[in-house]
Scaffold this motif. Structure first.
Motif, PDB file in Angstrom:
ATOM      1  N   ILE A 151     -38.240  28.053 -10.360  1.00 21.05           N
ATOM      2  CA  ILE A 151     -36.915  28.670 -10.375  1.00 21.05           C
ATOM      3  C   ILE A 151     -36.177  28.213  -9.123  1.00 21.05           C
ATOM      4  O   ILE A 151     -36.717  28.279  -8.015  1.00 21.05           O
ATOM      5  N   THR A 152     -34.964  27.737  -9.306  1.00 21.58           N
ATOM      6  CA  THR A 152     -34.124  27.346  -8.181  1.00 21.58           C
ATOM      7  C   THR A 152     -32.983  28.345  -8.038  1.00 21.58           C
ATOM      8  O   THR A 152     -32.253  28.596  -8.997  1.00 21.58           O
ATOM      9  N   VAL A 153     -32.860  28.911  -6.854  1.00 26.48           N
ATOM     10  CA  VAL A 153     -31.772  29.835  -6.542  1.00 26.48           C
ATOM     11  C   VAL A 153     -30.790  29.105  -5.632  1.00 26.48           C
ATOM     12  O   VAL A 153     -31.202  28.490  -4.636  1.00 26.48           O
ATOM     13  N   SER A 154     -29.515  29.137  -5.977  1.00 26.26           N
ATOM     14  CA  SER A 154     -28.511  28.434  -5.170  1.00 26.26           C
ATOM     15  C   SER A 154     -27.449  29.406  -4.668  1.00 26.26           C
ATOM     16  O   SER A 154     -27.078  30.359  -5.355  1.00 26.26           O
ATOM     17  N   ARG A 155     -26.985  29.144  -3.465  1.00 25.04           N
ATOM     18  CA  ARG A 155     -25.859  29.887  -2.878  1.00 25.04           C
ATOM     19  C   ARG A 155     -24.852  28.858  -2.384  1.00 25.04           C
ATOM     20  O   ARG A 155     -25.150  28.058  -1.501  1.00 25.04           O
ATOM     21  N   ASN A 156     -23.665  28.857  -2.976  1.00 24.91           N
ATOM     22  CA  ASN A 156     -22.628  27.900  -2.622  1.00 24.91           C
ATOM     23  C   ASN A 156     -21.413  28.641  -2.078  1.00 24.91           C
ATOM     24  O   ASN A 156     -20.937  29.605  -2.694  1.00 24.91           O
ATOM     25  N   VAL A 157     -20.931  28.190  -0.939  1.00 19.57           N
ATOM     26  CA  VAL A 157     -19.790  28.818  -0.283  1.00 19.57           C
ATOM     27  C   VAL A 157     -18.693  27.777  -0.084  1.00 19.57           C
ATOM     28  O   VAL A 157     -18.957  26.657   0.376  1.00 19.57           O
ATOM     29  N   TYR A 158     -17.491  28.151  -0.464  1.00 22.13           N
ATOM     30  CA  TYR A 158     -16.318  27.300  -0.260  1.00 22.13           C
ATOM     31  C   TYR A 158     -15.289  28.118   0.510  1.00 22.13           C
ATOM     32  O   TYR A 158     -14.875  29.192   0.064  1.00 22.13           O
ATOM     33  N   GLY A 159     -14.913  27.625   1.674  1.00 22.24           N
ATOM     34  CA  GLY A 159     -13.895  28.295   2.478  1.00 22.24           C
ATOM     35  C   GLY A 159     -12.739  27.351   2.753  1.00 22.24           C
ATOM     36  O   GLY A 159     -12.946  26.168   3.027  1.00 22.24           O
ATOM     37  N   MET A 160     -11.526  27.871   2.658  1.00 24.42           N
ATOM     38  CA  MET A 160     -10.347  27.025   2.869  1.00 24.42           C
ATOM     39  C   MET A 160      -9.306  27.771   3.679  1.00 24.42           C
ATOM     40  O   MET A 160      -8.893  28.873   3.329  1.00 24.42           O
ATOM     41  N   ILE A 161      -8.919  27.178   4.798  1.00 24.34           N
ATOM     42  CA  ILE A 161      -7.828  27.685   5.617  1.00 24.34           C
ATOM     43  C   ILE A 161      -6.683  26.691   5.511  1.00 24.34           C
ATOM     44  O   ILE A 161      -6.890  25.491   5.721  1.00 24.34           O
ATOM     45  N   PRO A 162      -5.497  27.139   5.123  1.00 19.49           N
ATOM     46  CA  PRO A 162      -4.383  26.192   4.932  1.00 19.49           C
ATOM     47  C   PRO A 162      -4.063  25.432   6.210  1.00 19.49           C
ATOM     48  O   PRO A 162      -4.198  25.941   7.318  1.00 19.49           O
ATOM     49  N   ASN A 163      -3.648  24.196   6.017  1.00 15.88           N
ATOM     50  CA  ASN A 163      -3.378  23.317   7.145  1.00 15.88           C
ATOM     51  C   ASN A 163      -2.223  22.397   6.779  1.00 15.88           C
ATOM     52  O   ASN A 163      -2.087  21.979   5.639  1.00 15.88           O
ATOM     53  N   GLU A 164      -1.389  22.075   7.770  1.00 19.66           N
ATOM     54  CA  GLU A 164      -0.255  21.179   7.493  1.00 19.66           C
ATOM     55  C   GLU A 164      -0.713  19.840   6.937  1.00 19.66           C
ATOM     56  O   GLU A 164      -0.031  19.220   6.119  1.00 19.66           O
ATOM     57  N   THR A 165      -1.873  19.371   7.391  1.00 17.72           N
ATOM     58  CA  THR A 165      -2.396  18.075   6.938  1.00 17.72           C
ATOM     59  C   THR A 165      -3.526  18.298   5.934  1.00 17.72           C
ATOM     60  O   THR A 165      -4.560  17.647   5.984  1.00 17.72           O
ATOM     61  N   GLN A 166      -3.336  19.243   5.047  1.00 18.03           N
ATOM     62  CA  GLN A 166      -4.384  19.649   4.125  1.00 18.03           C
ATOM     63  C   GLN A 166      -4.872  18.511   3.243  1.00 18.03           C
ATOM     64  O   GLN A 166      -5.986  18.531   2.743  1.00 18.03           O
ATOM     65  N   GLN A 167      -4.038  17.497   3.041  1.00 16.55           N
ATOM     66  CA  GLN A 167      -4.452  16.410   2.178  1.00 16.55           C
ATOM     67  C   GLN A 167      -5.655  15.657   2.717  1.00 16.55           C
ATOM     68  O   GLN A 167      -6.334  14.958   1.964  1.00 16.55           O
ATOM     69  N   ASP A 168      -5.957  15.768   4.011  1.00 16.41           N
ATOM     70  CA  ASP A 168      -7.127  15.068   4.525  1.00 16.41           C
ATOM     71  C   ASP A 168      -8.382  15.943   4.498  1.00 16.41           C
ATOM     72  O   ASP A 168      -9.447  15.537   4.937  1.00 16.41           O
TER      73      ASP A 168
END
Length: 291
Positions: A151-168
């Protein structure tokens, strides 16, 4: 009609099955091999132990059966901490051993320290900035699946703080953790448990790490313009060895193993790194997962 595949017995329904309306398109229903455990007689009827059925002399490549796990324990929640939107999801089966379920519940707790840190960073932004670029996001997903006896247990976290140069990609944080357990006993499995005594998987994993960084990280974002000399720093034995020591677990799939190296930072951007090794790459003779 029917055919066999790695996952089970596939039944085909089409216009020749008048009891089913398939809109003139074939529909396939697969019965997992796990459901047929002890009932399928394919080997007994069609396999002759005294006859070689293989067309190649290369070592046999094996795979594990995917578990027929029903994710009947599900939870979704949404919250907001200041300017940070928080989303949490959890999915797993209540048929897993209690030790596994306990680990899933433990991992499902949100990281309040990280969320508060993100909120403090948002508080430092000007009102004009917030009006233009919006709010921050913290998304956490915990789930589990099985293959073979693991059995594989996964924990995935995605965090995003807006930024003027967000495209990079600056302002984005991604993190993955994996934990592997014995499906019968609920005991956590170590990486070395998956390999025969004397086999060292480190060189192969390190090579896969280097290949992943070289093929993905330098192809976009702030790492795109760094010099060849700077690239070599991230591909050096010392750097790869350090990343290897920080791998945050592994998972077992039907056709191979996957690993969770830490994300690496190049310039202002954080890059997730993915490492997958098939059983064919490793060599089935070097593994204990088929025992």
């Amino acid at each position: 009609q029917f055919y066999l595949n790695s996952w089970g017995l596939a039944l085909v329904f089409d216009y020749r099955n008048p009891d089913f309306e398939t809109n003139m398109q074939p529909a396939v229903v697969t019965i997992p091999w796990a459901e047929l455990d002890g009932k399928a007689a394919i080997t007994a009827r069609f396999y002759d132990a005294g006859k070689n059925i293989y067309t190649s002399t290369a070592p046999a490549v094996k795979s594990l059966l995917n578990g027929n796990d029903r994710a009947n324990k599900q939870n979704q929640s949404q919250d907001k901490v200041g300017r940070v939107n928080v989303y949490l999801t959890t999915n797993y089966s209540d048929q897993y051993p209690e030790a596994v379920q306990q680990k899933i519940r433990e991992l499902s707790t949100r990281d309040d320290a990280r969320i508060q840190s993100m909120q403090k960073e948002m508080e430092a932004k000007s009102r004009e900035f917030l009006n233009q670029y919006g709010e921050a996001y913290y998304e956490q997903s915990v789930s589990a699946f099985s293959a073979g006896n693991y059995i594989t247990v996964s924990r995935n976290v995605y965090g995003m703080i807006p930024n003027e140069t967000q495209q990079d990609g600056s302002g984005v944080h991604q993190e993955s953790q994996y934990y592997c357990f014995d499906k019968k006993t609920g005991k956590q499995v170590t990486l070395q448990d998956l390999f025969v005594p004397g086999y060292d998987p480190a060189p192969m994993i390190k090579k896969a790490l280097r290949d992943s960084i070289n093929s993905t990280v330098f192809s976009y974002g702030s790492a795109l313009g760094i010099s060849k000399e700077e690239q070599q720093k991230y591909l050096s034995d010392a750097y790869i060895g350090n990343i290897y020591q920080q791998i945050q677990g592994f998972g077992v799939q039907s056709d191979g193993l996957f690993f969770a190296p830490p994300a690496i930072k190049v310039g202002t951007q954080t890059y997730p790194v993915f490492v997958n090794l098939t059983y064919q790459d490793i060599g089935c003779e070097n593994l204990t997962v088929f025992d």
